[in-house]
Design a protein around this motif. Structure first.
Motif, PDB file in Angstrom:
ATOM      1  N   ARG A 153       2.136   1.874  -3.385  1.00 24.64           N
ATOM      2  CA  ARG A 153       1.106   2.445  -4.265  1.00 24.64           C
ATOM      3  C   ARG A 153       0.891   3.919  -3.971  1.00 24.64           C
ATOM      4  O   ARG A 153       0.762   4.740  -4.880  1.00 24.64           O
ATOM      5  CB  ARG A 153      -0.208   1.679  -4.091  1.00 24.64           C
ATOM      6  CG  ARG A 153      -0.165   0.303  -4.751  1.00 24.64           C
ATOM      7  CD  ARG A 153      -1.438  -0.458  -4.475  1.00 24.64           C
ATOM      8  NE  ARG A 153      -2.605   0.172  -5.095  1.00 24.64           N
ATOM      9  CZ  ARG A 153      -3.869  -0.178  -4.822  1.00 24.64           C
ATOM     10  NH1 ARG A 153      -4.111  -1.126  -3.939  1.00 24.64           N
ATOM     11  NH2 ARG A 153      -4.869   0.425  -5.427  1.00 24.64           N
ATOM     12  N   ARG A 154       0.869   4.239  -2.682  1.00 22.36           N
ATOM     13  CA  ARG A 154       0.657   5.650  -2.346  1.00 22.36           C
ATOM     14  C   ARG A 154       1.839   6.506  -2.796  1.00 22.36           C
ATOM     15  O   ARG A 154       1.672   7.633  -3.236  1.00 22.36           O
ATOM     16  CB  ARG A 154       0.416   5.805  -0.833  1.00 22.36           C
ATOM     17  CG  ARG A 154      -0.952   5.282  -0.418  1.00 22.36           C
ATOM     18  CD  ARG A 154      -1.303   5.664   1.004  1.00 22.36           C
ATOM     19  NE  ARG A 154      -2.474   4.930   1.485  1.00 22.36           N
ATOM     20  CZ  ARG A 154      -3.732   5.321   1.259  1.00 22.36           C
ATOM     21  NH1 ARG A 154      -3.966   6.435   0.596  1.00 22.36           N
ATOM     22  NH2 ARG A 154      -4.745   4.594   1.706  1.00 22.36           N
ATOM     23  N   TYR A 155       3.024   5.942  -2.689  1.00 16.16           N
ATOM     24  CA  TYR A 155       4.205   6.671  -3.143  1.00 16.16           C
ATOM     25  C   TYR A 155       4.130   6.904  -4.658  1.00 16.16           C
ATOM     26  O   TYR A 155       4.371   8.006  -5.153  1.00 16.16           O
ATOM     27  CB  TYR A 155       5.474   5.905  -2.778  1.00 16.16           C
ATOM     28  CG  TYR A 155       6.728   6.581  -3.249  1.00 16.16           C
ATOM     29  CD1 TYR A 155       7.231   7.702  -2.583  1.00 16.16           C
ATOM     30  CD2 TYR A 155       7.411   6.140  -4.390  1.00 16.16           C
ATOM     31  CE1 TYR A 155       8.371   8.345  -3.022  1.00 16.16           C
ATOM     32  CE2 TYR A 155       8.550   6.774  -4.836  1.00 16.16           C
ATOM     33  CZ  TYR A 155       9.028   7.877  -4.152  1.00 16.16           C
ATOM     34  OH  TYR A 155      10.160   8.523  -4.600  1.00 16.16           O
ATOM     35  N   GLU A 188       0.817  -1.199   0.000  1.00 13.21           N
ATOM     36  CA  GLU A 188       0.000   0.000   0.000  1.00 13.21           C
ATOM     37  C   GLU A 188       0.862   1.265   0.000  1.00 13.21           C
ATOM     38  O   GLU A 188       0.592   2.213  -0.717  1.00 13.21           O
ATOM     39  CB  GLU A 188      -0.940   0.012   1.215  1.00 13.21           C
ATOM     40  CG  GLU A 188      -1.901   1.187   1.125  1.00 13.21           C
ATOM     41  CD  GLU A 188      -2.835   1.252   2.328  1.00 13.21           C
ATOM     42  OE1 GLU A 188      -3.246   0.185   2.819  1.00 13.21           O
ATOM     43  OE2 GLU A 188      -3.142   2.377   2.761  1.00 13.21           O
ATOM     44  N   ASP A 212       1.521   7.062  -6.429  1.00 11.20           N
ATOM     45  CA  ASP A 212       0.464   8.024  -6.728  1.00 11.20           C
ATOM     46  C   ASP A 212       0.946   9.473  -6.653  1.00 11.20           C
ATOM     47  O   ASP A 212       0.410  10.347  -7.313  1.00 11.20           O
ATOM     48  CB  ASP A 212      -0.726   7.840  -5.777  1.00 11.20           C
ATOM     49  CG  ASP A 212      -1.538   6.598  -6.129  1.00 11.20           C
ATOM     50  OD1 ASP A 212      -1.300   6.029  -7.224  1.00 11.20           O
ATOM     51  OD2 ASP A 212      -2.391   6.185  -5.319  1.00 11.20           O
ATOM     52  N   THR A 213       1.987   9.697  -5.832  1.00  9.34           N
ATOM     53  CA  THR A 213       2.470  11.079  -5.714  1.00  9.34           C
ATOM     54  C   THR A 213       3.330  11.473  -6.920  1.00  9.34           C
ATOM     55  O   THR A 213       3.701  12.625  -7.050  1.00  9.34           O
ATOM     56  CB  THR A 213       3.327  11.274  -4.445  1.00  9.34           C
ATOM     57  OG1 THR A 213       4.509  10.452  -4.561  1.00  9.34           O
ATOM     58  CG2 THR A 213       2.559  10.903  -3.187  1.00  9.34           C
ATOM     59  N   LEU A 223      -7.020   5.059  -2.340  1.00  8.52           N
ATOM     60  CA  LEU A 223      -6.309   4.284  -3.356  1.00  8.52           C
ATOM     61  C   LEU A 223      -7.183   4.169  -4.606  1.00  8.52           C
ATOM     62  O   LEU A 223      -8.406   4.079  -4.518  1.00  8.52           O
ATOM     63  CB  LEU A 223      -5.981   2.900  -2.826  1.00  8.52           C
ATOM     64  CG  LEU A 223      -4.886   2.873  -1.748  1.00  8.52           C
ATOM     65  CD1 LEU A 223      -4.835   1.506  -1.085  1.00  8.52           C
ATOM     66  CD2 LEU A 223      -3.529   3.245  -2.333  1.00  8.52           C
TER      67      LEU A 223
END
Length: 967
Positions: free
Chosen positions: A188-190, A185, A192-193, A594
């Motif tokens: 994925r968040r990284y 997760e 997304d940035t 997400l």
RNA sequence: GGCCGAGUGGCGGAAUUGGCAGACGCAUCGGACUUAAAAUCCGAAGUUCCGAAAGGAGCGUGCGGGUUCGAGUCCCGCCUCGGCUACCA
């Protein structure tokens, strides 16, 4: 009695072209092809009011270029389509309940009918609309490419164009993940940035009346919505953004080689707004006590020397961006944007209430209020101080809304002596002012820094000095305001020479000592003063040196900024492309933040059928009340999913339509790579200047992403760009319903025919120029077409037959000259897009040939071919009358014979002292002495030079003779 | 405020890039054709002054300077109009 009957002729040939597929273009070059040519119009938004006379201007221009080039055996791609998503259809739906789809397709039918009526040679088999599911499927697909891409500014690579570059958009899967990011997760968040398409909570322009947020470009300068003129306020909302700023440097650099007008390039350059300066850190610390702060400063500075300039300044250091690091010694206060996070850390107790109140007011201000220049600058002292890294001086930190959080670091050092905005602010709040750049004396004089009284008692020869100064300033091009002042001083010092000093030095000293007498900031370059060891350096040297020094001390570094902002890409509207994005939901049905893309084989995400489009007065988009079966799904892994309910802006569809035209039926890809390689880039793109910045910048951006990802082979989409000028009403004002000066193309066609409309729009003046409409001008070209008709057709016959005057006879020498000159000039003029002069030429031709009793058929045929790109219907009809069975669209373009143009003798003017006195006939190839001889033999010339001394004779072969005489 | 573009007859505009200013078209005026009109065709015309006329002289490309044998065109300064833009440090 067959008179020129535009209506009959035009419908006849329009159906001929349709039935014979005359302009349908295949993707493989025909035999004997002289190469491809992609000529594109900016496709229209099919509004309810139908075609405007502005549309056919550019469309006729491109049509002429296409028809001309087909006759030169070019393989021409010339398509048309519809930019059909957008607000008006949805507004109409809100008002009437008619589904936007219905309105849109009705409007498209109208536009298509009108364009066909004008006889444009589009390949209609390539027609597309951005609203077609088969089209926006690929718009969504491209969005997913953006979503799947991050920009690596350091990546060295060679593009499909064979050029080496640094910086590339790469698949997100190739993004290096830092070691401290652990777990699926978190990764994925990284990621997304870093995506080119990302979500952000951003203050946006919320328009309550339209029930939507608007992009900055949809808000007028006075803070109203461009559509409808409703008030706009700011609100924070979750938005999709496109990271166009990552491409700023590429968009700037790759603009250079394009064949666009310099002014459009400049517009784009300014929009991107690159500036080079420095970031500098000011120590603030965690204390409200100035003495403690100054004690902490030295160790902090020493530590910085060791660790260097960090990526993030931390909570207790204020980082500013400046393009004038050379004025660092002149910083007398700091300003941070009200939204700046540091404000929370540094504001003192005493100032807290004032600061909070100010921030509150600002947060509710619209962009309008914030940027209203008429208003005085506002701001509040935070109570905190920052330490100037170069001299250890403590200077107060203010917050003010003239500093924008979204540019640079959101903080500045204020140098009132050398920045107009800081100057104004300092004036309002009585903040000190330290000049650190010495302006030229003339500037000081012009700005009233000195009053003559203050020089009393200083002795010197002021008069001489002033006169020298005056001379110097004039040479340097000082403004009259400065020189006039000096002149009056000279006048004055003649009367009282004893109290004057060396003015220029004196002015400078005066400026340094008493900056407050100056009435504005000096923003130019000069040499440094009040800057310690840097004194005397020129602005440029100083900048370089101090940036180096700061860098070495870990206190600053060189930095580049762009005015360009990331592109706010979502709208709260129904009538736009849905985003192909799922939001993951948690057990309670709340979004986790997400996202996952819709699988490519599930595209398109079609718009759900809905009846109710009315905004609910909240920022929730209409799609949020779409049926559940559209809105929700469960993934294979069991995760509950909800669709993104924002839609894409109108720009999305127009960003790539030029690609789809080349391969509009392809169901397996947005374009076939081979087809792309063949047709792209667009060779000529014509449209209005209103799209000079946004549409063209957005298109270029998408194209570059596709290029980086290997889907297109050229880095730029539009090789040559031309902006047509606006057509004004007959009263010289912008056409608008409210002014009642709108010209409807339908009416013009009914009265005069499409050929006359086309011809007139081209005859009005240069394509790129703004020009007023004139109905009698249309009448004029209509008469011309009638003259051409009668030159070839027998008007007295019962049927349309060749005039008996048109015969198979050779041309006279004079006719040869006129014909070949016409061919030459018309050809050159079309190449230059100088259509108005091409038409004049054909008029001259017609004036000559209608006067002949017998008109050579071959010359008539040539003229018809020359005229055919401009007035294709009439030309086809005349071509038929001249005995040809099929369309002239692919007949070879006439060529001229240079030897036919030469004349034996030319008339040249004879001037005496530059004044025209006589005209003489000379052999074309006469050399200067021969010309002089002939001129001298002329009676008129003799009369003029009689009894005078001829000093010099200038003779330009074939041009003119000039006698310079005395006495 | 900044940037860009443009100022040429009554009007839209042309002028080979420093070489006959006003091509071409509109509007205007005169003439022909017509019973008449429309349509069409032919012709005139930047402007001022001198002349009965033929013709001649001067002034003319927003304004003021400059460079040049020669400037609508190049240079400097200014004015007006239009478009875009809006505190970007």
């Amino acid at each position: 009695m067959p008179r020129y009957d535009a209506r009959r002729i035009e419908s006849k040939w329009q159906s001929y072209w349709d039935n014979h597929h005359t302009f349908v273009t295949s993707n493989t070059p025909p035999e004997g092809s002289q190469g491809k040519l992609y000529v594109l119009d900016m496709f229209p938004y099919p509004s309810g009011s139908g075609l405007h006379v502005g549309h056919p201007e550019g469309y006729t221009a491109t049509d002429i270029v296409c028809r001309y080039n087909r006759m030169k055996d070019k393989h021409v791609l010339h398509p048309m389509g519809w930019d059909a998503f957008g607000l008006p259809a949805e507004q109409h739906a809100i008002n009437t309940g008619t589904h936007p789809r219905e309105t849109t397709y009705t409007n498209i039918d109208t536009f298509r009918r009108q364009l066909k009526m004008l006889g444009f040679s589009y390949d209609w088999s390539r027609e597309l609309s951005t609203t077609d599911e088969d089209y926006y499927r690929w718009t969504q697909w491209i969005f997913l490419q953006l979503y799947d891409t991050w920009y690596d500014p350091d990546y060295e690579w060679t593009g499909l164009d064979g050029v080496n570059r640094v910086g590339r958009g790469r698949p997100i899967s190739e993004l290096p993940i830092p070691g401290n990011v652990k777990g699926d997760e978190a990764v994925r968040r990284y990621q997304d940035t870093r995506r080119l398409a990302y979500q952000s909570e951003a203050p946006v322009n919320w328009c309550p009346a339209l029930g939507t947020v608007l992009a900055n470009e949809e808000v007028t300068a006075d803070g109203k919505s461009e559509r409808g003129d409703h008030p706009v306020e700011r609100r924070k909302l979750r938005q999709w953004m496109l990271r166009i700023t990552a491409y700023a440097e590429r968009l700037l650099g790759e603009l250079e080689p394009l064949d666009w007008s310099e002014s459009i390039k400049l517009l784009q350059r300014n929009w991107i707004g690159k500036s080079i300066g420095a970031e500098v850190d000011f120590y603030v610390g965690d204390t409200t006590d100035p003495e403690t702060q100054i004690l902490e400063f030295a160790p902090w500075k020493a530590a910085r020397q060791q660790v260097g300039f960090p990526d993030h300044p931390g909570d207790f250091v204020l980082r500013v961006y400046t393009t004038r690091p050379d004025t660092l010694f002149g910083a007398t206060y700091m300003v941070v944007a009200p939204e700046h996070p540091i404000v929370d850390h540094i504001t003192t107790l005493e100032q807290r209430v004032k600061v909070d109140t100010y921030r509150d007011i600002v947060s509710r201000k619209s962009d309008l209020d914030r940027t209203d220049l008429a208003k005085q600058k506002t701001g509040v002292f935070t109570g905190a101080y920052a330490v100037n890294p170069v001299n250890g001086k403590q200077i107060p930190i203010w917050i003010a809304d003239y500093v924008l959080m979204s540019y640079g670091t959101g903080a500045i050092m204020a140098v009132p002596a050398h920045d107009e905005r800081d100057w104004e602010f300092a004036q309002s709040f009585k903040l000190p002012n330290t000049p650190v750049v010495e302006p030229p004396g003339s500037w000081i004089a012009e700005n009233n820094v000195c009053d003559t009284q203050s020089w009393r008692g200083r002795e010197e020869d002021a008069l001489t000095l002033y006169q020298e100064l005056l001379k110097k300033w004039k040479q340097e091009g000082a403004r009259p305001a400065a020189t006039d002042k000096l002149e009056s001083l000279i006048d004055f010092s003649q009367k009282a020479p004893e109290w004057m000093d060396g003015l220029e030095q004196g002015l400078a000293r005066r400026y340094i000592e008493y900056p407050q007498v100056c009435h504005k900031a000096f923003t130019g370059e000069g040499s440094a003063i009040n800057s310690g060891e840097y004194d005397g350096l020129s602005t440029a040297e100083f900048k370089r040196k101090i940036t180096e020094d700061l860098s070495a001390g870990g206190l600053g570094k060189q930095a580049t900024n762009y005015r360009l902002r990331d592109w706010l890409f979502s709208r709260q509207r129904y009538w736009g492309e849905p985003f192909p994005i799922w939001h993951e939901l948690d057990d309670e049905g709340k979004p986790t933040g997400l996202t996952r893309p819709v699988a490519v084989d599930e595209l398109p995400v079609t718009l759900p059928d809905m009846e109710d489009f009315k905004p609910k007065g909240t920022p929730d988009p209409p799609l949020s009340w779409a049926p559940d079966e559209w809105l929700y799904a469960t993934a294979e892994d069991g995760t509950r999913l909800m669709r993104e309910t924002n839609s894409m802006p109108q720009w999305a569809g127009s960003c790539w339509y030029y690609l789809r035209f080349a391969d509009n039926k392809n169901s397996g890809a947005f374009i076939d790579p081979e087809v792309e390689k063949y047709w792209l880039p667009v060779d000529l793109y014509i449209g209005g200047a209103e799209h000079a910045v946004l549409h063209l910048l957005y298109s270029r951006f998408w194209h570059k992403v596709l290029f980086d990802r290997g889907y297109v082979s050229t880095p730029e989409p539009f090789q040559k760009l031309v902006n047509q000028g606006m057509i004004l009403g007959e009263n010289n004002e912008k056409m608008s319903k409210s002014r009642g000066n709108v010209i409807n193309p339908d009416d013009v066609v009914t009265q005069y025919g499409a050929d006359s409309l086309r011809l007139y729009e081209m005859f009005m003046g240069p394509l790129e120029q703004v020009k007023p409409w004139s109905m009698s001008g249309v009448e004029g070209v209509f008469r011309f077409l009638g003259r051409v008709w009668r030159m070839i057709v027998d008007e007295r016959a019962e049927d349309v037959t060749l005039s008996p005057a048109v015969q198979d006879v050779p041309l006279t020498d004079e006719q040869q000259r006129v014909l070949h000159k016409t061919i030459k000039v018309v050809t050159e003029d079309i190449e230059k897009l100088s259509f108005n002069t091409a038409i004049s030429r054909m008029m001259e031709f017609t004036n000559v040939f209608t006067q002949a009793d017998v008109r050579p058929k071959s010359a008539m045929e040539s003229l018809v071919l020359l005229l055919s790109p401009f007035a294709p219907h009439l030309a086809e009809e005349l071509w038929e009358v001249l005995g040809h069975a099929k369309t002239l669209a692919y007949e070879p373009w006439p060529t001229h014979d240079e030897s036919m143009l030469v004349e034996n003798e030319v008339e040249v003017p004879v001037q005496v002292n530059g004044k025209l006195r006589a005209k003489i006939m000379v052999p074309v190839d006469a050399n200067p002495p021969a010309m002089q001889e002939i001129a001298e033999a002329s009676e008129d010339v003799q009369k003029q030079i009689e009894g005078k001394q001829v000093v010099k004779v200038i003779a330009v072969p074939g041009r003119m003779v000039n006698f310079v005489v005395k006495g």
